[in-house]
Design an enzyme around this catalytic site. Structure first.
Site, PDB file in Angstrom:
ATOM      1  N   TYR A 178       0.846  -1.192   0.000  1.00  0.00           N
ATOM      2  CA  TYR A 178       0.000   0.000   0.000  1.00  0.00           C
ATOM      3  C   TYR A 178       0.889   1.252   0.000  1.00  0.00           C
ATOM      4  O   TYR A 178       2.114   1.154  -0.041  1.00  0.00           O
ATOM      5  CB  TYR A 178      -1.025  -0.069   1.138  1.00  0.00           C
ATOM      6  CG  TYR A 178      -1.949  -1.258   0.935  1.00  0.00           C
ATOM      7  CD1 TYR A 178      -2.746  -1.334  -0.217  1.00  0.00           C
ATOM      8  CD2 TYR A 178      -1.978  -2.337   1.809  1.00  0.00           C
ATOM      9  CE1 TYR A 178      -3.561  -2.436  -0.465  1.00  0.00           C
ATOM     10  CE2 TYR A 178      -2.784  -3.450   1.564  1.00  0.00           C
ATOM     11  CZ  TYR A 178      -3.564  -3.484   0.428  1.00  0.00           C
ATOM     12  OH  TYR A 178      -4.360  -4.581   0.164  1.00  0.00           O
ATOM     13  N   LEU A 296       0.652 -17.358  10.109  1.00  0.00           N
ATOM     14  CA  LEU A 296       0.629 -18.798  10.366  1.00  0.00           C
ATOM     15  C   LEU A 296       1.170 -19.158  11.748  1.00  0.00           C
ATOM     16  O   LEU A 296       1.947 -20.091  11.899  1.00  0.00           O
ATOM     17  CB  LEU A 296       1.351 -19.562   9.254  1.00  0.00           C
ATOM     18  CG  LEU A 296       0.581 -19.573   7.920  1.00  0.00           C
ATOM     19  CD1 LEU A 296       1.347 -20.348   6.848  1.00  0.00           C
ATOM     20  CD2 LEU A 296      -0.825 -20.173   8.091  1.00  0.00           C
TER      21      LEU A 296
END
Ligand SMILES: Cc1cc2nc3c(=O)[nH]c(=O)nc-3n(C[C@H](O)[C@H](O)[C@H](O)COP(=O)(O)O)c2cc1C
Length: 370
Positions: A178, A296
């Site tokens: 971004y 994760l």
């Protein structure tokens, strides 16, 4: 489950909710009952920080037309209801402030389309440090110096509104390709003015933005920055580059670096359990700043190990928290940490009792092990 204090703000534990776009705003970026239920459930579930999703500082900074924002008074009113509930359950309420730059105006990923949303579908023209497209998206326009110089003020105004809306802290989104990451990375920033060139030039907009945000945040409020520690691409940002940026962030009053990776270009990423944890550790050790690890981290034992071995000060959970909003309470149970005991006060709001940093909701007493 041990508390953490940054500046004057104490978090009841070190299991935090990662920011996750819900693509469910009403109208122009206004959060809805969905956000109240989503964030509220995770505050009930024991997260120490409930961090609201990428929230646009200006309308054209939204990732998709359905993204939330915080550029107007109507947003402040709608967010207030949500922060009131989150804080009443003993969580710290945070918001991730964002501008998507060249990755704005995209489909939300609910199967309605891919790539850039055209004007006819509610999309808009995008801007970026350079007129270089993210592969598969429309080309952005290169920002003028005036447009670049306006960005820190946009984040500062959004911070003021975030405080009015009841948020305890803000996180500046400088990751995942971004706008602020686009400036940091040589893959997307080809400018030859004061906002380009070497790492210091490319970091200038981020540091000016951090200064502007820090100037409106009270001293006791922490400031977080999410970074992508690597572009996972030859010629892109490396962990060493980003560790240097983290040194500057610390010098500019940032309290914690939230370490993610990737997103600025398509790359092959060696995804696996805890795959971003080593970067969080490198940044923590090199820059001498608190870090959070994300990506994760799925089991209580794994999360505990990340903290115990000093890789990070905090773990953030994204997808595991979508699967189980009570992940922290369940983790405390699994690790036989009896800190979250019953709240017998009979007061639905009183989930944080002295000596009980994480409270099992009294309404759910019959579901606890206690
Ligand atoms: C549905 C969804 C939305 C996401 N939105 C954001 C976001 O708004 N801001 C951000 O920095 N990361 C966002 N992410 C990335 C997560 O914060 C997190 O870093 C990533 O999912 C890896 O952590 P996990 O393995 O625990 O899910 C999003 C992830 C998911 C699954």
């Amino acid at each position: 489950m041990s508390p953490l204090t940054l500046r004057g703000t104490t978090f009841r534990n070190r299991v935090w909710l990662a920011p996750m776009c819900q693509y469910s705003a009403a109208g122009d970026g206004v959060p809805t009952d969905w956000h109240l239920a989503h964030l509220g459930a995770r505050a009930v579930g024991g997260f120490g920080l409930v961090l609201a999703e990428a929230t646009a500082v200006v309308p054209e900074g939204r990732i998709s037309p359905e993204d939330v924002g915080i550029w107007g008074d109507e947003h402040v009113v709608a967010w207030r209801r949500i922060t009131d509930f989150v804080r009443s359950r003993g969580a710290v309420a945070g918001v991730q402030l964002a501008h998507a730059g060249r990755k704005a105006s995209t489909y939300r990923g609910f199967g309605e389309g891919a790539g850039t949303v055209p004007a006819a579908g509610g999309g808009w023209d995008t801007v970026a440090p350079s007129a270089v497209a993210f592969d598969g998206y429309a080309a952005p326009r290169e920002m003028t110096p005036e447009q670049v110089a306006a960005v820190p003020g946009q984040f500062a105004a959004a911070t003021r509104r975030a405080l009015d809306a009841g948020f305890d802290l803000v996180e500046v989104h400088a990751a995942h390709g971004y706008l602020l990451h686009q400036f940091l990375s040589p893959l997307s920033n080809h400018r030859d003015d004061a906002w380009g060139g070497d790492l210091a030039g490319r970091a200038r907009l981020l540091l000016d933005t951090v200064d502007a945000v820090r100037a409106v945040l009270p001293d006791d409020r922490p400031l977080l920055v999410r970074v992508s520690a690597t572009d996972w691409t030859e010629g892109g940002l490396t962990v060493e580059d980003v560790a240097q940026v983290a040194v500057w962030l610390r010098e500019h009053g940032v309290d914690l670096v939230d370490v993610s990776s990737g997103g600025n270009v398509h790359a092959s990423i060696p995804v696996g359990p805890g795959y971003q944890v080593p970067a969080a550790r490198t940044i923590r050790e090199t820059a001498g700043i608190a870090t959070s690890a994300v990506g994760l981290i799925t089991t209580p034992e794994q999360a505990e190990q990340v903290l115990a071995d000093g890789s990070a000060d905090v773990v953030m959970l994204g997808r595991p928290a979508l699967f189980d909003p009570h992940w922290p309470l369940r983790a405390a149970h699994a690790l036989d940490d009896k800190t979250p005991t019953l709240d017998h006060a009979g007061d639905a709001a009183a989930t944080v009792l002295p000596g009980q940093p994480t409270g099992w909701p009294v309404q759910y007493a019959r579901g606890s092990w206690g």
